[in-house]
Design a protein around this motif. Structure first.
Motif, PDB file in Angstrom:
ATOM      1  N   MET A 164      10.400   0.746 -13.584  1.00 32.20           N
ATOM      2  CA  MET A 164       9.824   0.452 -12.342  1.00 32.20           C
ATOM      3  C   MET A 164       8.368   0.002 -12.671  1.00 32.20           C
ATOM      4  SD  MET A 164      12.261   1.479 -10.215  1.00 32.20           S
ATOM      5  CE  MET A 164      11.253   1.624  -8.787  1.00 32.20           C
ATOM      6  N   VAL A 165       7.930  -0.669 -11.791  1.00 31.52           N
ATOM      7  CA  VAL A 165       6.526  -1.378 -12.008  1.00 31.52           C
ATOM      8  C   VAL A 165       6.142  -1.539 -10.320  1.00 31.52           C
ATOM      9  CG1 VAL A 165       7.040  -2.892 -14.022  1.00 31.52           C
ATOM     10  CG2 VAL A 165       7.703  -3.749 -11.732  1.00 31.52           C
ATOM     11  N   ILE A 166       4.689  -1.836 -10.486  1.00 36.72           N
ATOM     12  CA  ILE A 166       4.011  -1.902  -9.081  1.00 36.72           C
ATOM     13  C   ILE A 166       3.669  -3.389  -9.088  1.00 36.72           C
ATOM     14  CG2 ILE A 166       1.848  -1.607  -7.978  1.00 36.72           C
ATOM     15  CD1 ILE A 166       1.370   1.099  -9.564  1.00 36.72           C
ATOM     16  N   VAL A 167       4.177  -3.871  -7.892  1.00 36.17           N
ATOM     17  CA  VAL A 167       4.134  -5.370  -7.478  1.00 36.17           C
ATOM     18  C   VAL A 167       3.440  -5.750  -6.241  1.00 36.17           C
ATOM     19  CG1 VAL A 167       5.980  -7.161  -7.209  1.00 36.17           C
ATOM     20  CG2 VAL A 167       6.597  -5.178  -8.201  1.00 36.17           C
ATOM     21  N   LEU A 181      -5.783   1.506  -5.359  1.00 33.57           N
ATOM     22  CA  LEU A 181      -4.371   1.618  -5.258  1.00 33.57           C
ATOM     23  C   LEU A 181      -4.046   2.731  -3.905  1.00 33.57           C
ATOM     24  CD1 LEU A 181      -3.034   2.054  -8.749  1.00 33.57           C
ATOM     25  CD2 LEU A 181      -2.593   0.227  -7.559  1.00 33.57           C
ATOM     26  N   GLU A 182      -4.990   3.534  -3.927  1.00 34.56           N
ATOM     27  CA  GLU A 182      -4.552   4.482  -2.772  1.00 34.56           C
ATOM     28  C   GLU A 182      -5.088   4.057  -1.538  1.00 34.56           C
ATOM     29  OE1 GLU A 182      -4.942   9.231  -2.919  1.00 34.56           O
ATOM     30  OE2 GLU A 182      -7.222   8.494  -2.615  1.00 34.56           O
ATOM     31  N   GLU A 183      -6.044   2.910  -1.338  1.00 29.62           N
ATOM     32  CA  GLU A 183      -6.446   2.426  -0.271  1.00 29.62           C
ATOM     33  C   GLU A 183      -5.571   1.209   0.160  1.00 29.62           C
ATOM     34  OE1 GLU A 183     -10.481   1.357  -0.769  1.00 29.62           O
ATOM     35  OE2 GLU A 183     -11.146   3.258  -0.843  1.00 29.62           O
ATOM     36  N   ALA A 184      -4.840   0.681  -0.936  1.00 30.28           N
ATOM     37  CA  ALA A 184      -3.957  -0.707  -0.450  1.00 30.28           C
ATOM     38  C   ALA A 184      -2.793  -0.319   0.405  1.00 30.28           C
ATOM     39  CB  ALA A 184      -3.478  -0.928  -2.075  1.00 30.28           C
ATOM     40  N   PRO A 185      -2.457  -1.162   1.122  1.00 33.66           N
ATOM     41  CA  PRO A 185      -1.138  -0.881   2.029  1.00 33.66           C
ATOM     42  C   PRO A 185       0.016  -0.887   0.968  1.00 33.66           C
ATOM     43  CG  PRO A 185      -1.763  -3.067   2.352  1.00 33.66           C
ATOM     44  CD  PRO A 185      -2.857  -2.302   1.684  1.00 33.66           C
ATOM     45  N   TRP A 186       0.671   0.137   1.216  1.00 31.33           N
ATOM     46  CA  TRP A 186       2.229   0.200   0.436  1.00 31.33           C
ATOM     47  C   TRP A 186       3.282   0.053   1.369  1.00 31.33           C
ATOM     48  CZ3 TRP A 186       2.814   1.194  -4.764  1.00 31.33           C
ATOM     49  CH2 TRP A 186       1.669   1.364  -5.435  1.00 31.33           C
ATOM     50  N   ILE A 187       4.121  -0.755   0.701  1.00 30.45           N
ATOM     51  CA  ILE A 187       5.533  -0.921   1.238  1.00 30.45           C
ATOM     52  C   ILE A 187       6.708  -0.290   0.679  1.00 30.45           C
ATOM     53  CG2 ILE A 187       7.257  -2.759   2.311  1.00 30.45           C
ATOM     54  CD1 ILE A 187       4.972  -4.791   2.194  1.00 30.45           C
ATOM     55  N   PRO A 210      -1.268   7.500  -0.626  1.00 27.65           N
ATOM     56  CA  PRO A 210      -1.604   6.358   0.384  1.00 27.65           C
ATOM     57  C   PRO A 210      -1.731   6.438   1.886  1.00 27.65           C
ATOM     58  CG  PRO A 210      -0.171   5.640  -1.384  1.00 27.65           C
ATOM     59  CD  PRO A 210      -0.118   7.230  -1.564  1.00 27.65           C
ATOM     60  N   VAL A 211      -2.378   6.158   2.709  1.00 26.33           N
ATOM     61  CA  VAL A 211      -2.725   6.567   3.931  1.00 26.33           C
ATOM     62  C   VAL A 211      -1.744   5.333   4.807  1.00 26.33           C
ATOM     63  CG1 VAL A 211      -4.108   6.540   6.142  1.00 26.33           C
ATOM     64  CG2 VAL A 211      -4.808   7.560   3.812  1.00 26.33           C
ATOM     65  N   GLY A 229       1.992 -11.061   1.317  1.00 29.00           N
ATOM     66  CA  GLY A 229       0.686 -10.671   1.537  1.00 29.00           C
ATOM     67  C   GLY A 229       0.471  -9.336   2.211  1.00 29.00           C
ATOM     68  N   LEU A 230       1.677  -8.719   2.432  1.00 26.50           N
ATOM     69  CA  LEU A 230       1.504  -7.564   3.766  1.00 26.50           C
ATOM     70  C   LEU A 230       1.044  -6.294   3.018  1.00 26.50           C
ATOM     71  CD1 LEU A 230       4.326  -8.281   6.082  1.00 26.50           C
ATOM     72  CD2 LEU A 230       1.812  -8.348   6.347  1.00 26.50           C
TER      73      LEU A 230
END
Length: 295
Positions: A164-167, A181-187, A210-211, A229-230
């Motif tokens: 598993m990787v961060i993409v 990483l914490e401030e980024a929008p996560w999907i 993540p918020v 880019g979402l």
């Protein structure tokens, strides 16, 4: 009673007598007779009827659950008896969670069909929780999952590793610090998904909260969103092979990543197993020897 159960299941699935009659090539009065006969044998009303649709009563819910299991056992019994005199053949109901089902399973099925052309597989794709429930209810012969689930009534066996990787999008600036990483929008995937489970474990291991999180129901939609880019996501390397080759996404180079997990197959615990299931299980156990680099 087998025919009565088959009719009952069809009526419930279609929520309609006439559509069940069409599926079973029967008349609607015949469908009604079978339902009445089953209700008489069980001494209870199974369905609430109105002009538009039918709904299960509480007794009907119990009957529907067990009817599925009874017919599944009957089909398994017949398959086992046939196996005594024939080579591996017949129906094989396979379920898989999204990563394995969408990106790997077609290649395994191709190998199965080449070696055992008399086996006819059917495929159900769902999240880990859904696949396990279908195996529990004997609606699937075998399930392949990514999440960690324990059930003393099922046999579970890990058979292949998964990274598993961060993409991120290929145009996204490099993210490396904890705050970035914490401030980024996560999907992320939905609850019950093995990928969601792995994501939550990664957040905990990295101390991330993540918020901004968006929840999508499939890997394909998540990849499209990342490419647009979402946001960023956490996926199996199997799921992003084509996108990496095309250069539309990138993997973040972060200490502790990739995170290792395993694919697991799930079957009923039983002394007897149809040949079609056995040969498929053996294929899975030999998974690491397969050459499927063309994905």
């Amino acid at each position: 009673m087998e025919q009565e159960l088959l009719v009952f299941i069809s009526v419930v699935d279609h929520k309609n007598f006439s559509r069940a009659a069409e599926e079973l090539h029967m008349t609607q009065p015949a469908i009604s007779r079978y339902i009445k006969s089953l209700e008489k044998k069980l001494n209870t009303r199974l369905l609430d009827r109105n002009n538009k649709m039918v709904q299960l009563t509480k007794s009907g819910e119990i009957a529907y659950y067990h009817a599925k299991e009874i017919l599944g056992l009957h089909e398994q019994m017949q398959q086992l008896i046939d196996d005594l005199h024939n080579t591996a053949s017949g129906k094989l109901k396979i379920g898989a969670s999204y990563t394995f089902g969408e990106y790997i399973l077609p290649h395994v099925i191709a190998k199965l069909r080449k070696q055992y052309p008399l086996i006819t597989p059917s495929i159900t794709i769902g999240n880990t929780r859904e696949i396990v429930e279908l195996v529990q209810n004997r609606q699937l012969d075998i399930g392949i999952i990514e999440g960690e689930i324990t059930d003393e009534h099922l046999h579970m066996e890990k058979f292949a590793p998964d990274d598993m990787v961060i993409v991120t999008s290929s145009e996204t600036e490099e993210l490396s610090t904890h705050d970035q990483l914490e401030e980024a929008p996560w999907i992320v995937r939905e609850e019950g998904s093995g990928t969601r489970e792995a994501t939550e474990k990664m957040f905990k291991a990295f101390g991330l909260s993540p918020v901004r999180k968006m929840e999508f129901g499939s890997n394909q939609i998540i990849k499209e969103a990342v490419e647009a880019g979402l946001g960023i996501t956490f996926l199996s390397t199997w799921a992003i092979r084509k996108e990496l080759a095309l250069g539309t996404v990138q993997v973040l180079n972060i200490e502790g990543v990739p995170v290792k997990r395993s694919f697991t197959f799930v079957t009923q615990k039983t002394q007897y197993q149809a040949k079609s299931i056995s040969v498929f299980v053996n294929l899975l156990r030999d998974f690491n020897k397969m050459k499927i680099s063309s994905i």
